[in-house]
Design a protein around this motif. Structure first.
Motif, mmCIF file in Angstrom:
data_model
loop_
_atom_site.group_PDB
_atom_site.id
_atom_site.type_symbol
_atom_site.label_atom_id
_atom_site.label_comp_id
_atom_site.label_asym_id
_atom_site.label_seq_id
_atom_site.Cartn_x
_atom_site.Cartn_y
_atom_site.Cartn_z
ATOM 1 N N TRP A 45 0.814 -1.218 0.000
ATOM 2 C CA TRP A 45 0.000 0.000 0.000
ATOM 3 C C TRP A 45 0.845 1.264 0.000
ATOM 4 C CZ3 TRP A 45 -4.848 0.077 -1.378
ATOM 5 C CH2 TRP A 45 -5.580 -1.122 -1.312
ATOM 6 N N ASP A 46 2.066 1.183 0.545
ATOM 7 C CA ASP A 46 2.870 2.415 0.522
ATOM 8 C C ASP A 46 3.291 2.764 -0.913
ATOM 9 O OD1 ASP A 46 4.210 0.012 0.971
ATOM 10 O OD2 ASP A 46 6.105 1.058 1.384
ATOM 11 N N TYR A 47 3.375 1.741 -1.807
ATOM 12 C CA TYR A 47 3.619 2.054 -3.221
ATOM 13 C C TYR A 47 2.454 2.841 -3.810
ATOM 14 C CZ TYR A 47 7.928 -0.394 -4.389
ATOM 15 O OH TYR A 47 9.226 -0.755 -4.518
ATOM 16 N N VAL A 48 1.247 2.402 -3.435
ATOM 17 C CA VAL A 48 0.059 3.113 -3.937
ATOM 18 C C VAL A 48 0.137 4.580 -3.525
ATOM 19 C CG1 VAL A 48 -2.460 3.290 -3.772
ATOM 20 C CG2 VAL A 48 -1.366 1.041 -3.897
ATOM 21 N N GLY A 49 0.456 4.810 -2.244
ATOM 22 C CA GLY A 49 0.538 6.173 -1.745
ATOM 23 C C GLY A 49 1.617 6.972 -2.463
ATOM 24 N N ARG A 50 2.770 6.315 -2.678
ATOM 25 C CA ARG A 50 3.890 7.015 -3.274
ATOM 26 C C ARG A 50 3.617 7.378 -4.744
ATOM 27 N NH1 ARG A 50 9.161 3.821 -3.455
ATOM 28 N NH2 ARG A 50 8.299 2.915 -1.565
#
Lengths: 276, 254
Positions: A45-50
């Protein structure tokens, strides 16, 4: 006749909707399971945010938005023109309008996009005499997408507009004629303002469809948001994360359009119904 | 003096239905003419031919000396272009059975639409005239109301004001009270009587025999697409010569 009980002082008890509470409980459980599944699934999910605000994604978002607006504008212009031709007493204009609608509603949009993009195969050069250009230089992915999406949209919009025009009472045309209006002036001043009430809801629908339809232009290398998301995941293999990023942006754009449509509808509901 | 309206041998078919069978009729300036007859008798079609909402198959209509719908060139008649027909319609004001006010405009905007948009008259002058006309039909307080907020009788009086604001030479009324609740008919007829007294030339298709008797200079009875009887209101309504007129009147009055 028996005496009726005096109920004047009694309290009103609303009926209890046990079914609704049960449904809420079931839905909450299912939702929790779904959230847990995705939280534990293989999504970073942090990829999505980034990547949500990565420059390539934002550039793609901008391209998606302006292409949606431009293609819809072209579609509405063509659609209004075609609807007027279709409703005209001139049989030649009627035939042209019907032929246009038939041709572009009868073939898939993706095929039309590919045809426009490959126009150079049919006409290597565009122009007149000495003043001409190589077609591949003129028909860029953006222009091909605009023509493909806009002209296809025009065929559908013409039917929406025609439906709106047909919804206006014939007495309105007669009253407009009776005060000396020509057909075109009557359409502009009297018929279209009334037809808008009927036209806007389906047109809002079509606009939302267009936002998503622009993703098809990724096949002809137009750099809209899905195309750019794909380019990123080809490089870093974060397929699902980037698809979720694109999905979020589509939802955002469509969510903004819905209240915009409501504002437009209010604008064109002048004099409709109206209580005393 | 030549008549304001000359209708000469007008024919009209709708498919196999022969709506007008060679109708001829003159209307003098300032005259109030009522056309009566059963539905399907052709009276509304005749009225609509006068302002070219219906195009006659044969025959001709002159208004104030001008042939409507055609231009004479040598021995032939050339159909006029749409813009010319629109200009000719300015000579006539039309009031419809179903009012046909523009629902997206207020009463005042309805009245001002034609003079401002079509005749290109100055807005300020037109607004003053429109308000005066609203006052004349007793609706000065309703200037900013939308048609949906007006009763049928009020809508029809706004429609009369809308037609008058175009300053027509002739007013056409197509069963102006037929779609009204009975208690609303009186106000509309009063507005029409006032108009008749002011000297306006009027052709009125109506079922209101009382109005015809009181206001009309002449009454025309039509049946099956032809004029059966025509003459002063008292004569046609009070002492009809033709059997068909007598039958119609006794059916209506019974």
């Amino acid at each position: 006749m028996s005496a009726l009980p005096d109920i004047s002082g009694f309290r009103h008890v609303p009926s209890r909707h046990w079914g609704r509470w049960l449904a809420v409980a079931v839905i909450l459980v299912l939702l929790a399971l779904l959230v847990r599944a995705f939280a534990q699934g293989q999504i970073e999910w942090d990829y999505v945010g980034r990547f949500l605000t990565a420059p390539a994604i934002l550039q793609g978002l901008v391209n998606t938005i302006w292409m949606s607006i431009a293609a819809m504008a072209l579609g509405i212009a063509l659609g209004v023109g075609t609807a007027i031709m279709r409703m005209s007493p001139n049989p030649v204009l009627q035939g042209v309008a019907m032929g246009y609608t038939w041709l572009f509603r009868g073939t898939p949009v993706i095929l039309q996009l590919l045809l426009w993009f490959n126009l150079a195969l049919v006409f290597p050069r565009l122009g007149f005499g000495d003043w001409s250009f190589r077609t591949v230089d003129v028909v860029t992915p953006a222009l091909a997408a605009l023509l493909g999406l806009g002209i296809n949209q025009g065929a559908y919009t013409s039917e929406v507009v025609r439906g709106g025009m047909l919804s206006v009472d014939t007495g309105q045309y007669e009253a407009a004629k009776a005060i000396g209006m020509t057909r075109l002036r009557a359409l502009r001043r009297i018929v279209f303002p009334q037809a808008m009430r009927v036209i806007i809801p389906p047109l809002g629908n079509e606009f939302i469809g267009m936002v998503k339809l622009t993703s098809l232009a990724s096949v002809i290398q137009f750099a809209e948001i899905l195309h750019n998301a794909q380019n990123i995941y080809y490089a870093n293999s974060r397929v699902i994360e980037l698809l979720i990023v694109a999905g979020i942006w589509y939802l955002v754009v469509v969510s903004v359009l819905t209240p915009a449509q409501m504002l437009l509808e209010r604008r064109f509901s002048r004099g409709a119904g109206g209580g005393r | 003096m030549s008549p304001l309206v000359s209708i000469v041998n007008v024919e009209k078919h709708f498919g196999s239905f022969h709506a007008l069978k060679g109708v001829s009729l003159d209307v003098k300036a300032g005259e109030v003419l009522c056309i009566i007859g059963a539905s399907g008798s052709g009276k509304t079609t005749l009225l609509r031919c006068v302002n070219q909402l219906v195009e006659p198959d044969a025959g001709a209509i002159w208004i104030d000396g001008e042939l409507t719908g055609f231009r004479i060139q040598g021995q032939s008649l050339h159909k006029l272009p749409e813009a010319e027909i629109a200009r000719q319609r300015l000579a006539t004001g039309m009031v419809f059975q179903r009012f046909n006010l523009f629902p997206h405009m207020t009463a005042l905007e309805n009245i001002m639409e034609g003079p401002v948009q079509v005749q290109r008259r100055p807005k300020r002058e037109v607004e003053a005239e429109a308000r005066a006309l609203l006052a004349r039909v007793g609706l000065e307080a309703k200037a900013d109301s939308y048609p949906a907020n007006l009763s049928g009788g009020q809508q029809q009086r706004v429609a009369i004001a809308r037609a008058l604001c175009m300053r027509p030479k002739l007013m056409l009324f197509d069963e102006p009270t037929s779609a009204l609740d009975p208690e609303l008919v009186g106000d509309v007829l009063a507005a029409m009587k006032e108009l008749a007294r002011s000297g306006m030339t009027m052709i009125v298709v109506t079922h209101e025999l009382g109005f015809a008797r009181e206001v009309a200079d002449r009454v025309v009875f039509m049946d099956h697409g032809a004029i059966v009887e025509s003459g002063p209101a008292d004569a046609v309504l009070g002492n009809p010569r033709e059997a068909r007129t007598q039958a119609f009147l006794s059916a209506v009055l019974s």
